[in-house]
Scaffold this active site. Structure first.
Site, short mmCIF file in Angstrom:
data_model
loop_
_atom_site.label_atom_id
_atom_site.label_comp_id
_atom_site.label_asym_id
_atom_site.label_seq_id
_atom_site.Cartn_x
_atom_site.Cartn_y
_atom_site.Cartn_z
N GLY A 198 -14.80 15.70 -68.67
CA GLY A 198 -14.33 16.40 -67.49
C GLY A 198 -12.86 16.79 -67.56
N GLY A 227 -8.22 11.06 -70.47
CA GLY A 227 -8.65 11.17 -71.86
C GLY A 227 -8.83 12.61 -72.30
CB CYS A 228 -10.65 15.44 -70.79
SG CYS A 228 -12.28 14.65 -70.78
CB THR A 229 -5.29 15.53 -69.80
OG1 THR A 229 -5.98 15.89 -68.59
CG2 THR A 229 -3.93 16.19 -69.82
CB ALA A 260 -6.97 19.52 -73.77
#
Length: 274
Positions: A158, A163-165, A168
């Site tokens: 998401g 974690g995803c930030t 990316a």
């Protein structure tokens, strides 16, 4: 306290589950076993209740040391409910922990993951046709491979999560290295197009994201995580797809190495192109 412990167990369960490289076909069995095990502690031990005590009696006169305390009614002096004993709590907790460990033994992820990776390596990557965060319509696998570039297709749970930030930002930091290797980075999640577009803008990303509504493409890539009551999410995995559209490498254990993941992808690209 019991509710707090339960929420802790459940959060740990989902955290561990999301990081396991288990294909969709075997994911539900592991997930249900762990959720039931973590919920066992909450359901088996009754929550603590508010105790109703009798009001304090006035202090006794100094000369009446032998006088007995005034009697109180049994209903006011008794506890409203008996709290669980320490033995009950500890034994139930032990069973819950044992069940959590047993879930891993009954559904070992490594065997499933190794089998799926072996089947996908060298095979044609599953096709897709998904809306892009660029707002310019849909993007297909053929659109990506038609540029004769290597594609780093990474699935993430998401946008805007920690974690995803971090993941990316790692890919963005290394964009020059990817360009030098004739590679392009594309993200996939179940987030709507608008949210992915906002995420790309907020992080100043030079690459785009695809919206996998319902997780259909994630399932084809064995990257789906289905949570009852919450729907299907994209599990954290990364695929290196060659210019010919074949899967050249799969990164399974990404969750535990998010900070250094992009560097590992670049190393693998160099190895595959050597």
């Amino acid at each position: 306290r019991i509710k707090t412990l339960y929420l802790f167990f459940l959060s740990v369960t989902f955290s561990r589950l999301s990081s396991q490289p288990v294909p969709h076909s075997s994911l539900n069995a592991t997930m249900y076993a762990k959720i039931v095990a973590s919920a066992f502690l909450y359901l088996s031990v009754p929550p603590p209740t508010v105790h109703a005590f009798a009001p304090l009696s006035p202090p006794l006169p100094a000369s009446s040391s032998s006088t007995s305390l005034p009697a109180t009614s049994s209903s006011s002096s008794s506890l409203a409910a008996t709290p669980p004993s320490r033995r009950t709590f500890l034994s139930t907790g032990a069973v819950a922990f044992g069940a959590l460990a047993g879930a891993d033994l009954l559904c070992p992820p490594s065997a499933f993951a190794a089998s799926e990776v072996a089947n996908m390596l060298g095979a044609t990557a599953p096709d897709f046709d998904l809306p892009s965060s660029t707002g310019k319509g849909n993007t297909t696998l053929r659109d990506l491979t038609s540029k004769q570039k290597w594609t780093v297709l990474y699935f993430y749970p998401g946008a805007f999560t920690s974690g995803c930030t971090l993941e990316a930002r790692g890919f963005q930091r290394d964009q020059d290295a990817y360009r030098s290797l004739n590679a392009q980075v594309v993200g996939v999640s179940v987030d709507p197009v608008e949210k992915n577009a906002q995420f790309c803008a907020a992080e100043n990303l030079d690459f785009f994201m695809l919206s996998d509504f319902g997780g259909k493409v994630s399932k084809r890539y064995n990257s789906a995580l289905t949570v009852p009551g919450f729907g299907t999410f994209s599990n954290r995995k990364t695929y290196i797809i060659g210019p010919d559209g074949t899967v050249r490498w799969v990164f399974e254990d990404v969750e535990s190495r998010v900070a250094r993941h992009s560097g590992e992808v670049i190393e693998k690209l160099r190895e595959l192109q050597a």
